[in-house]
Design a protein around this motif. Structure first.
Motif, PDB file in Angstrom:
ATOM      1  N   PRO A 154     -36.046 -13.290 -11.464  1.00 59.89           N
ATOM      2  CA  PRO A 154     -35.194 -13.135 -10.596  1.00 59.89           C
ATOM      3  C   PRO A 154     -35.743 -13.643  -8.924  1.00 59.89           C
ATOM      4  CG  PRO A 154     -34.295 -11.766 -11.004  1.00 59.89           C
ATOM      5  CD  PRO A 154     -35.173 -12.160 -12.161  1.00 59.89           C
ATOM      6  N   ARG A 158     -35.134 -16.940  -6.005  1.00 60.21           N
ATOM      7  CA  ARG A 158     -34.089 -16.165  -5.464  1.00 60.21           C
ATOM      8  C   ARG A 158     -34.643 -17.257  -4.293  1.00 60.21           C
ATOM      9  NH1 ARG A 158     -29.870 -17.236  -3.684  1.00 60.21           N
ATOM     10  NH2 ARG A 158     -28.791 -15.134  -1.773  1.00 60.21           N
ATOM     11  N   ARG A 187     -30.630 -21.585 -11.105  1.00 59.95           N
ATOM     12  CA  ARG A 187     -28.952 -20.648 -11.468  1.00 59.95           C
ATOM     13  C   ARG A 187     -28.878 -19.269 -10.914  1.00 59.95           C
ATOM     14  NH1 ARG A 187     -26.937 -17.875 -17.572  1.00 59.95           N
ATOM     15  NH2 ARG A 187     -26.288 -19.991 -18.661  1.00 59.95           N
ATOM     16  N   VAL A 188     -30.306 -18.963 -10.226  1.00 60.40           N
ATOM     17  CA  VAL A 188     -30.641 -18.234  -9.310  1.00 60.40           C
ATOM     18  C   VAL A 188     -30.352 -18.551  -8.054  1.00 60.40           C
ATOM     19  CG1 VAL A 188     -32.415 -16.423  -8.460  1.00 60.40           C
ATOM     20  CG2 VAL A 188     -31.933 -17.018 -10.974  1.00 60.40           C
ATOM     21  N   GLN A 189     -30.976 -20.104  -8.104  1.00 56.17           N
ATOM     22  CA  GLN A 189     -30.980 -20.961  -6.494  1.00 56.17           C
ATOM     23  C   GLN A 189     -30.300 -22.211  -6.742  1.00 56.17           C
ATOM     24  OE1 GLN A 189     -30.863 -21.380  -3.377  1.00 56.17           O
ATOM     25  NE2 GLN A 189     -32.371 -20.117  -2.786  1.00 56.17           N
ATOM     26  N   PRO A 190     -29.735 -22.546  -6.784  1.00 54.58           N
ATOM     27  CA  PRO A 190     -28.986 -23.685  -6.295  1.00 54.58           C
ATOM     28  C   PRO A 190     -29.725 -24.485  -5.903  1.00 54.58           C
ATOM     29  CG  PRO A 190     -27.314 -21.620  -6.691  1.00 54.58           C
ATOM     30  CD  PRO A 190     -28.233 -21.382  -6.206  1.00 54.58           C
TER      31      PRO A 190
END
Lengths: 228, 137
Positions: A154, A158, A187-190
């Motif tokens: 992630p 991210r 999910r980690v970096q919208p």
């Protein structure tokens, strides 16, 4: 007796300081800088070869710093495409840091460059920690690696601004769900942007190269004092 | 000695660079406080920092061996991934970055913690070293 002294500072503040200097140097010259990160073999060097070849006929002047633990092979490959390319050999270190980039720039004059590509050492973990003064980290995820990488690593997703879903020409032969990979990465970096690429066959590198040109123009528009 | 099963050095050598950065920062802070001996170093390691705490501990011991920091304990505090719901403001620890907010059910959790890699505190001896006669016991 001992005394506890609170500190609260980033462990990598020295790297961040050097990176801020690089960012200022790039900004002052209107250079758009990309830090390209992936696992080994995802296709970073091939993407850059195709990108340089495409830019050769345009007004955009590119340069590449390419990091590897050993050998000059990548720089040799990249120099065939009409732009300067310099190898950073880390001698064992698994990532580039800002000081390595600054040293390399002693041998790569920034004047006359529009886009600087920094090809990091093939590794999805360590390069995420080190700011190199780039405008954006671009993470390459090839379809032969598996769509579970974003949640396994992630940290890099991210910190990335763009994900290249690469080797899309091989998708029919890979058990890779692009929608799942994108959903997990977001999910980690919208705010993560995604572009699908391949070096051989469709979809090619056109959308990625257009993305770079758009970002370069946006940077120039936002920093009108920059000297191209 | 290199551990036989999982060698942190081969998990990622960047923990070695990070251990060196920590040692440098700690020495700067200790020097500002009269060069007092450092007993304990608090470091916060976020879950998405990309740093393996076990490897960092191993590398730090190597980096400080034979130096003024030898014997200083590294206190590594794990900082879990945290999300903040953009809809209702609730903070939560997501399972596998699942953005669904446990309070309002909306899928708008955004990462708000777990990125950091920071020096949190130092524990220093009260006395400055190497000045016999000045100690007060």
């Amino acid at each position: 007796m001992t005394e506890r002294v609170p500190v609260r500072e980033n462990v990598l503040k020295e790297n961040d300081r050097v990176a801020a200097g690089l960012r200022a140097a790039f900004g002052g010259r209107g250079i758009f800088c990309v830090n390209l990160i992936s696992s080994p073999g995802a296709g970073k060097t091939s993407i850059l070869e195709g990108t340089l070849e495409a830019l050769r006929g345009s007004s955009v002047r590119a340069a590449v710093l390419t990091g590897d633990i050993q050998t000059e092979r990548d720089a040799d490959r990249l120099r065939r495409h009409g732009f300067p390319a310099l190898q950073i050999t880390t001698g064992g270190t698994c990532h580039l840091d800002a000081a390595m980039v600054r040293r390399a720039l002693d041998s790569l004059p920034l004047d006359g460059i529009d886009v600087l590509f920094i090809e990091n050492v093939g590794n999805l973990v360590c390069p995420a920690s080190y700011d190199l003064g780039e405008d954006v980290k671009v993470v390459v995820l090839s379809v032969t690696e598996g769509d579970d990488k974003p949640l396994k690593y992630p940290g890099i997703f991210r910190r990335a601004g763009l994900m290249l879903l690469h080797k899309m020409d091989l998708l029919p032969h890979a058990r890779f769900d692009p929608a799942a990979a994108v959903a997990d990465a977001r999910r980690v970096q919208p705010d993560l942007e995604v572009v699908e690429t391949s070096c051989y066959g469709a979809p090619g590198l056109g959308a990625w190269i257009a993305w770079v040109q758009r970002r370069l123009e946006a940077k120039r528009a936002a920093e009108p004092h920059a000297q191209p | 000695m290199v551990p036989s099963v999982r060698c942190p050095l081969f998990q990622g050598i960047h923990e070695l660079s990070i251990a060196e950065s920590i040692a440098d920062s700690v020495r700067q802070h200790a020097a500002l406080r009269g060069g007092r001996r450092v007993r304990r170093i608090g470091v916060r390691v976020g879950d998405t920092s990309g740093v393996n705490a076990e490897a960092l501990d191993f590398c730090f011991a190597i980096v400080v061996r034979g130096t003024d920091l030898e014997g200083a304990a590294l206190d590594l505090e794990r900082v879990p991934v945290r999300f903040r719901c953009e809809a209702c403001g609730h903070e939560f620890e997501p399972a596998e970055f699942d953005p669904r907010c446990p309070a309002c059910g909306v899928e708008r959790g955004r990462l708000s913690g777990g990125d950091e890699l920071s020096l949190a505190y130092l524990e220093l001896d009260d006395e400055e070293p190497g000045r016999p006669g000045e100690t007060t016991g």
